[in-house]
Design a protein around this motif. Structure first.
Motif, short mmCIF file in Angstrom:
data_model
loop_
_atom_site.label_atom_id
_atom_site.label_comp_id
_atom_site.label_asym_id
_atom_site.label_seq_id
_atom_site.Cartn_x
_atom_site.Cartn_y
_atom_site.Cartn_z
N LEU A 64 0.82 -1.21 0.00
CA LEU A 64 0.00 0.00 0.00
C LEU A 64 0.85 1.26 0.00
CD1 LEU A 64 -2.83 -1.11 2.43
CD2 LEU A 64 -3.06 -0.65 -0.02
N SER A 65 1.95 1.26 0.75
CA SER A 65 2.78 2.47 0.77
C SER A 65 3.43 2.69 -0.60
CB SER A 65 3.82 2.42 1.89
OG SER A 65 4.72 1.34 1.72
N GLU A 66 3.82 1.62 -1.28
CA GLU A 66 4.36 1.77 -2.63
C GLU A 66 3.28 2.22 -3.60
OE1 GLU A 66 7.59 1.63 -4.00
OE2 GLU A 66 7.88 1.95 -1.86
N CYS A 67 2.07 1.71 -3.42
CA CYS A 67 0.94 2.13 -4.24
C CYS A 67 0.69 3.63 -4.05
CB CYS A 67 -0.29 1.32 -3.86
SG CYS A 67 -1.74 1.66 -4.86
N GLY A 68 0.73 4.09 -2.82
CA GLY A 68 0.56 5.52 -2.54
C GLY A 68 1.64 6.36 -3.19
N PHE A 84 -2.00 5.99 1.67
CA PHE A 84 -0.99 6.10 2.72
C PHE A 84 -1.61 5.90 4.10
CE2 PHE A 84 1.83 8.77 -0.20
CZ PHE A 84 2.75 7.75 -0.39
N LYS A 85 -2.75 6.54 4.34
CA LYS A 85 -3.41 6.39 5.65
C LYS A 85 -3.78 4.94 5.91
CE LYS A 85 -5.13 11.11 5.92
NZ LYS A 85 -6.29 12.01 5.84
N HIS A 89 -2.04 1.35 8.93
CA HIS A 89 -2.67 0.33 9.78
C HIS A 89 -1.97 -1.02 9.66
CE1 HIS A 89 -6.04 2.89 10.84
NE2 HIS A 89 -6.12 3.25 9.57
N HIS A 90 -1.07 -1.15 8.69
CA HIS A 90 -0.44 -2.44 8.41
C HIS A 90 1.08 -2.41 8.53
CE1 HIS A 90 -4.33 -3.78 6.85
NE2 HIS A 90 -4.40 -2.61 6.27
N ALA A 98 7.78 6.43 9.21
CA ALA A 98 8.32 7.79 9.04
C ALA A 98 8.30 8.18 7.57
CB ALA A 98 9.75 7.87 9.58
N TRP A 99 8.66 7.26 6.69
CA TRP A 99 8.64 7.54 5.26
C TRP A 99 7.23 7.87 4.78
CZ3 TRP A 99 6.42 5.05 1.01
CH2 TRP A 99 6.90 5.46 -0.24
N VAL A 100 6.24 7.10 5.26
CA VAL A 100 4.85 7.36 4.87
C VAL A 100 4.42 8.73 5.39
CG1 VAL A 100 2.44 6.64 5.21
CG2 VAL A 100 4.19 4.94 4.65
N TYR A 101 4.76 9.05 6.63
CA TYR A 101 4.42 10.38 7.16
C TYR A 101 5.05 11.49 6.31
CZ TYR A 101 2.50 8.48 11.55
OH TYR A 101 1.74 7.84 12.50
N ALA A 102 6.30 11.30 5.91
CA ALA A 102 6.97 12.31 5.09
C ALA A 102 6.27 12.46 3.74
CB ALA A 102 8.45 11.95 4.89
#
Length: 160
Positions: A64-68, A84-85, A89-90, A98-102
């Motif tokens: 999901l983070s790569e998809c975002g 990203f949100k 959860h996963h 931290a990378w997702v938050y950035a």
């Protein structure tokens, strides 16, 4: 009459058994395929492969983070934020969180939602000091040209 018959049939029907979760190996294959698709420029197909890979519980956060990331790259800001949100959860790895938050902070920053951007940049920096430079950039948001900076100019540490 017809309605009564439909209700009778529905009461007898058994819902289908849920599909078993995808195996991690299958998800890894889909994620590898997504990287290859991205390299060849077929980003939409890469996004679709990553969404399928997210069906594997142990790989859903990474998929999901790569998809975002790809959605963000395509300019699909709202979709990327939602993805990203959902990925948060996963994910258990603080570095990836931290990378997702950035990434989320950058999206909000590009949408000129400076308070949200600062919030997510702070969260990223609190988990990984490599993101503190993003807070410095948002501290001077009075400069309109900052909002038009290309993503590459606001360096986000990438995960390997």
């Amino acid at each position: 009459m017809l309605l009564a018959r439909v209700e009778q049939l529905q009461s007898r029907s058994v819902p289908p058994a849920p599909l078993p979760p995808m195996s991690p190996e299958r998800a890894d294959g889909l994620m590898s395929q997504a990287r290859q698709l991205e390299e060849t420029g077929d980003v939409l197909a890469a996004i679709a492969a990553l969404k399928r890979a997210a069906a594997a519980p142990s790989r859903s956060g990474a998929a999901l983070s790569e998809c975002g990331r790809l959605q963000r790259q395509r300019g699909e800001r709202e979709e990327a934020l939602t993805t990203f949100k959902h990925s948060l959860h996963h994910i258990e790895d603080p570095t990836r969180i931290a990378w997702v938050y950035a990434q989320m902070g950058q999206l909000y920053f590009s949408m000129r939602e400076d308070e949200e951007a600062t919030y997510y940049f702070r969260r990223a920096a609190s988990l990984d000091g490599r993101y503190e430079h993003l807070l410095e950039r948002t501290a001077s948001v009075a400069t309109p040209e900052l909002h038009s900076l290309d993503t590459a100019e606001i360096e986000l540490t990438t995960l390997q």
